[in-house]
Design a protein around this motif. Structure first.
Motif, short mmCIF file in Angstrom:
data_model
loop_
_atom_site.label_atom_id
_atom_site.label_comp_id
_atom_site.label_asym_id
_atom_site.label_seq_id
_atom_site.Cartn_x
_atom_site.Cartn_y
_atom_site.Cartn_z
N PRO A 46 42.55 56.39 -10.54
CA PRO A 46 41.43 55.58 -10.03
C PRO A 46 41.75 54.91 -8.69
O PRO A 46 40.85 54.76 -7.85
CB PRO A 46 41.23 54.55 -11.14
N GLU A 47 43.00 54.54 -8.48
CA GLU A 47 43.38 53.89 -7.22
C GLU A 47 43.39 54.84 -6.02
O GLU A 47 43.57 54.40 -4.89
CB GLU A 47 44.74 53.20 -7.34
N ASP A 48 43.20 56.13 -6.26
CA ASP A 48 43.05 57.09 -5.17
C ASP A 48 41.63 57.12 -4.63
O ASP A 48 41.37 57.80 -3.63
CB ASP A 48 43.44 58.50 -5.63
N THR A 49 40.73 56.43 -5.29
CA THR A 49 39.34 56.38 -4.83
C THR A 49 39.26 55.78 -3.44
O THR A 49 39.75 54.68 -3.20
CB THR A 49 38.49 55.55 -5.81
N ALA A 50 38.66 56.54 -2.51
CA ALA A 50 38.59 56.11 -1.12
C ALA A 50 37.81 57.15 -0.32
O ALA A 50 37.52 58.23 -0.82
CB ALA A 50 39.99 55.97 -0.52
N VAL A 51 37.50 56.78 0.91
CA VAL A 51 37.02 57.76 1.87
C VAL A 51 38.24 58.32 2.58
O VAL A 51 39.06 57.56 3.09
CB VAL A 51 36.04 57.14 2.89
N TYR A 52 38.35 59.62 2.59
CA TYR A 52 39.50 60.29 3.20
C TYR A 52 39.10 60.84 4.57
O TYR A 52 38.08 61.52 4.70
CB TYR A 52 39.99 61.42 2.30
N TYR A 53 39.94 60.54 5.56
CA TYR A 53 39.69 60.96 6.94
C TYR A 53 40.80 61.88 7.41
O TYR A 53 41.98 61.57 7.21
CB TYR A 53 39.63 59.75 7.87
N CYS A 54 40.43 62.96 8.07
CA CYS A 54 41.45 63.78 8.72
C CYS A 54 41.58 63.35 10.17
O CYS A 54 40.62 62.86 10.78
CB CYS A 54 41.13 65.27 8.60
#
Length: 121
Positions: A84-92
């Motif tokens: 759950p703590e990986d929940t995020a917006v991921y940007y390259c």
């Protein structure tokens, strides 16, 4: 050079996703991923150099894998054992040369638009 990220979604804890980042209009010597969780600062996730060397944050090492396909000008981030703590917006991100402080978001002038990853039961 433009970056286009894709592959985010909703997944249960323990699940997997693969993010992709395609570059158009040029190439980068160094590529990577950052993420921003709600109410938190941007966080370094992983980076890869043109020689194939890979770098990870402590929080994802052993669970995430960064790779690149030079023929397709695309960088991937395989996310396994998601929490759950990986929940995020991921940007390259991309750079034309390697930076010693590759973990700092200030080192990257090229950012993709972000893709949402939500880990929830």
């Amino acid at each position: 050079v433009q970056l286009q990220a894709s592959g985010g979604g909703v997944v249960r804890p323990g699940g997997s996703l693969r993010l992709s980042c395609s570059a158009t209009g040029g190439t980068f010597s160094a590529s990577g991923w950052f993420r921003r969780a709600p109410r938190k600062e941007r966080e370094f996730v992983a980076a890869i150099r043109s020689n194939g060397a890979k770098y990870y944050s402590d929080s994802v090492r052993g669970r995430f894998t960064i790779s690149r396909d030079n023929a397709k000008n695309t960088v991937y981030l395989q996310l396994n054992s998601l929490r759950p703590e990986d929940t995020a917006v991921y940007y390259c991100v991309g750079r034309h040369s390697w930076a010693v402080n590759y973990y700092s978001p200030a080192q990257y002038g090229n950012w993709g638009q972000g893709t949402q990853v939500t880990v929830s039961s």
